[in-house]
Write a protein that holds these residues in place. Structure first.
Motif, PDB file in Angstrom:
ATOM      1  N   THR A  89      -0.729   2.724 -14.040  1.00 21.00           N
ATOM      2  CA  THR A  89      -2.133   2.477 -14.320  1.00 21.00           C
ATOM      3  C   THR A  89      -2.968   2.889 -13.113  1.00 21.00           C
ATOM      4  O   THR A  89      -2.433   3.127 -12.024  1.00 21.00           O
ATOM      5  N   SER A  90      -4.262   2.947 -13.286  1.00 22.88           N
ATOM      6  CA  SER A  90      -5.155   3.335 -12.197  1.00 22.88           C
ATOM      7  C   SER A  90      -5.020   2.389 -11.014  1.00 22.88           C
ATOM      8  O   SER A  90      -4.983   2.826  -9.856  1.00 22.88           O
ATOM      9  N   SER A  91      -4.942   1.094 -11.284  1.00 27.34           N
ATOM     10  CA  SER A  91      -4.816   0.131 -10.190  1.00 27.34           C
ATOM     11  C   SER A  91      -3.473   0.289  -9.475  1.00 27.34           C
ATOM     12  O   SER A  91      -3.397   0.164  -8.241  1.00 27.34           O
ATOM     13  N   GLU A  92      -2.419   0.593 -10.215  1.00 19.76           N
ATOM     14  CA  GLU A  92      -1.113   0.830  -9.588  1.00 19.76           C
ATOM     15  C   GLU A  92      -1.141   2.092  -8.739  1.00 19.76           C
ATOM     16  O   GLU A  92      -0.550   2.135  -7.655  1.00 19.76           O
ATOM     17  N   ARG A  93      -1.841   3.117  -9.210  1.00 17.73           N
ATOM     18  CA  ARG A  93      -1.973   4.344  -8.426  1.00 17.73           C
ATOM     19  C   ARG A  93      -2.721   4.095  -7.117  1.00 17.73           C
ATOM     20  O   ARG A  93      -2.348   4.601  -6.072  1.00 17.73           O
ATOM     21  N   GLU A  94      -3.799   3.296  -7.207  1.00 17.62           N
ATOM     22  CA  GLU A  94      -4.562   2.967  -5.999  1.00 17.62           C
ATOM     23  C   GLU A  94      -3.707   2.180  -5.014  1.00 17.62           C
ATOM     24  O   GLU A  94      -3.739   2.439  -3.808  1.00 17.62           O
ATOM     25  N   GLU A  95      -2.942   1.216  -5.524  1.00 18.66           N
ATOM     26  CA  GLU A  95      -2.074   0.417  -4.666  1.00 18.66           C
ATOM     27  C   GLU A  95      -1.007   1.285  -4.018  1.00 18.66           C
ATOM     28  O   GLU A  95      -0.728   1.155  -2.820  1.00 18.66           O
ATOM     29  N   LEU A  96      -0.421   2.191  -4.779  1.00 14.86           N
ATOM     30  CA  LEU A  96       0.599   3.086  -4.250  1.00 14.86           C
ATOM     31  C   LEU A  96       0.028   3.967  -3.146  1.00 14.86           C
ATOM     32  O   LEU A  96       0.653   4.143  -2.088  1.00 14.86           O
ATOM     33  N   ALA A  97      -1.171   4.501  -3.349  1.00 17.09           N
ATOM     34  CA  ALA A  97      -1.803   5.336  -2.332  1.00 17.09           C
ATOM     35  C   ALA A  97      -2.074   4.534  -1.063  1.00 17.09           C
ATOM     36  O   ALA A  97      -1.838   5.016   0.060  1.00 17.09           O
ATOM     37  N   ALA A  98      -2.543   3.286  -1.222  1.00 19.28           N
ATOM     38  CA  ALA A  98      -2.815   2.430  -0.064  1.00 19.28           C
ATOM     39  C   ALA A  98      -1.521   2.119   0.689  1.00 19.28           C
ATOM     40  O   ALA A  98      -1.490   2.147   1.928  1.00 19.28           O
ATOM     41  N   LEU A  99      -0.459   1.839  -0.040  1.00 19.64           N
ATOM     42  CA  LEU A  99       0.827   1.547   0.597  1.00 19.64           C
ATOM     43  C   LEU A  99       1.375   2.771   1.331  1.00 19.64           C
ATOM     44  O   LEU A  99       1.947   2.645   2.421  1.00 19.64           O
ATOM     45  N   ARG A 100       1.198   3.946   0.755  1.00 20.39           N
ATOM     46  CA  ARG A 100       1.651   5.165   1.428  1.00 20.39           C
ATOM     47  C   ARG A 100       0.862   5.419   2.704  1.00 20.39           C
ATOM     48  O   ARG A 100       1.427   5.838   3.715  1.00 20.39           O
TER      49      ARG A 100
ATOM     50  N   GLU B  69      -0.588   3.082   4.560  1.00 17.98           N
ATOM     51  CA  GLU B  69      -0.146   2.073   5.517  1.00 17.98           C
ATOM     52  C   GLU B  69       1.224   2.436   6.085  1.00 17.98           C
ATOM     53  O   GLU B  69       1.463   2.306   7.291  1.00 17.98           O
ATOM     54  N   ASN B  70       2.119   2.900   5.237  1.00 16.63           N
ATOM     55  CA  ASN B  70       3.455   3.299   5.675  1.00 16.63           C
ATOM     56  C   ASN B  70       3.373   4.429   6.695  1.00 16.63           C
ATOM     57  O   ASN B  70       4.056   4.408   7.731  1.00 16.63           O
ATOM     58  N   ARG B  71       2.520   5.424   6.428  1.00 19.64           N
ATOM     59  CA  ARG B  71       2.358   6.543   7.351  1.00 19.64           C
ATOM     60  C   ARG B  71       1.817   6.053   8.701  1.00 19.64           C
ATOM     61  O   ARG B  71       2.294   6.449   9.754  1.00 19.64           O
ATOM     62  N   ARG B  72       0.824   5.139   8.654  1.00 24.38           N
ATOM     63  CA  ARG B  72       0.252   4.612   9.891  1.00 24.38           C
ATOM     64  C   ARG B  72       1.293   3.831  10.686  1.00 24.38           C
ATOM     65  O   ARG B  72       1.400   3.981  11.909  1.00 24.38           O
ATOM     66  N   LEU B  73       2.090   3.032   9.997  1.00 25.81           N
ATOM     67  CA  LEU B  73       3.120   2.255  10.682  1.00 25.81           C
ATOM     68  C   LEU B  73       4.187   3.154  11.293  1.00 25.81           C
ATOM     69  O   LEU B  73       4.676   2.891  12.401  1.00 25.81           O
ATOM     70  N   ARG B  74       4.550   4.223  10.616  1.00 26.46           N
ATOM     71  CA  ARG B  74       5.520   5.177  11.179  1.00 26.46           C
ATOM     72  C   ARG B  74       4.962   5.828  12.445  1.00 26.46           C
ATOM     73  O   ARG B  74       5.692   6.034  13.419  1.00 26.46           O
TER      74      ARG B  74
END
Length: 102
Positions: free
Chosen positions: A66-77, A79-84
């Motif tokens: 869903t759109s909200s799941e896509r937004e959450e996935l993008a935000a998590l990616r 954050e993951n990139r920043r943490l790496r």
């Protein structure tokens, strides 16, 4: 030499969720084809079809994110990139200070 038949690429445009919802509603009514609606509003047929498909996913009529799941996935990616990147900086700092203490 100028190429014939090559169109200049269209600049990327963004549309509000309300506009997309109106276009999807027009498509669902069935009065006109998706191609005709796209042409009438100067949109690409592919974009309109994607909006309709995403609306079906959001409504639970079709499988997918869903759109909200896509937004959450993008935000998590993000954050993951920043943490790496943070971990990489810490590794370099550790190596630097380890050399300094020898």
């Amino acid at each position: 030499m100028e190429s014939r038949g090559k169109k200049k690429p269209r600049p990327r445009r963004s549309f509000t969720p309300e506009f997309k919802a109106e276009i999807v509603e027009l498509c669902r009514r069935g009065d006109r084809s998706v191609g005709q609606i796209a042409k009438d509003f100067d949109l690409t047929e592919t974009a309109v079809r994607l909006w309709v498909c995403q609306a079906e996913v959001d409504a639970g009529e079709r499988d997918g994110l869903t759109s909200s799941e896509r937004e959450e996935l993008a935000a998590l990616r993000r954050e993951n990139r920043r943490l790496r990147e943070d971990v990489e900086v810490l590794k370099r700092a550790t190596a630097f200070f380890a050399k300094e203490t020898r």
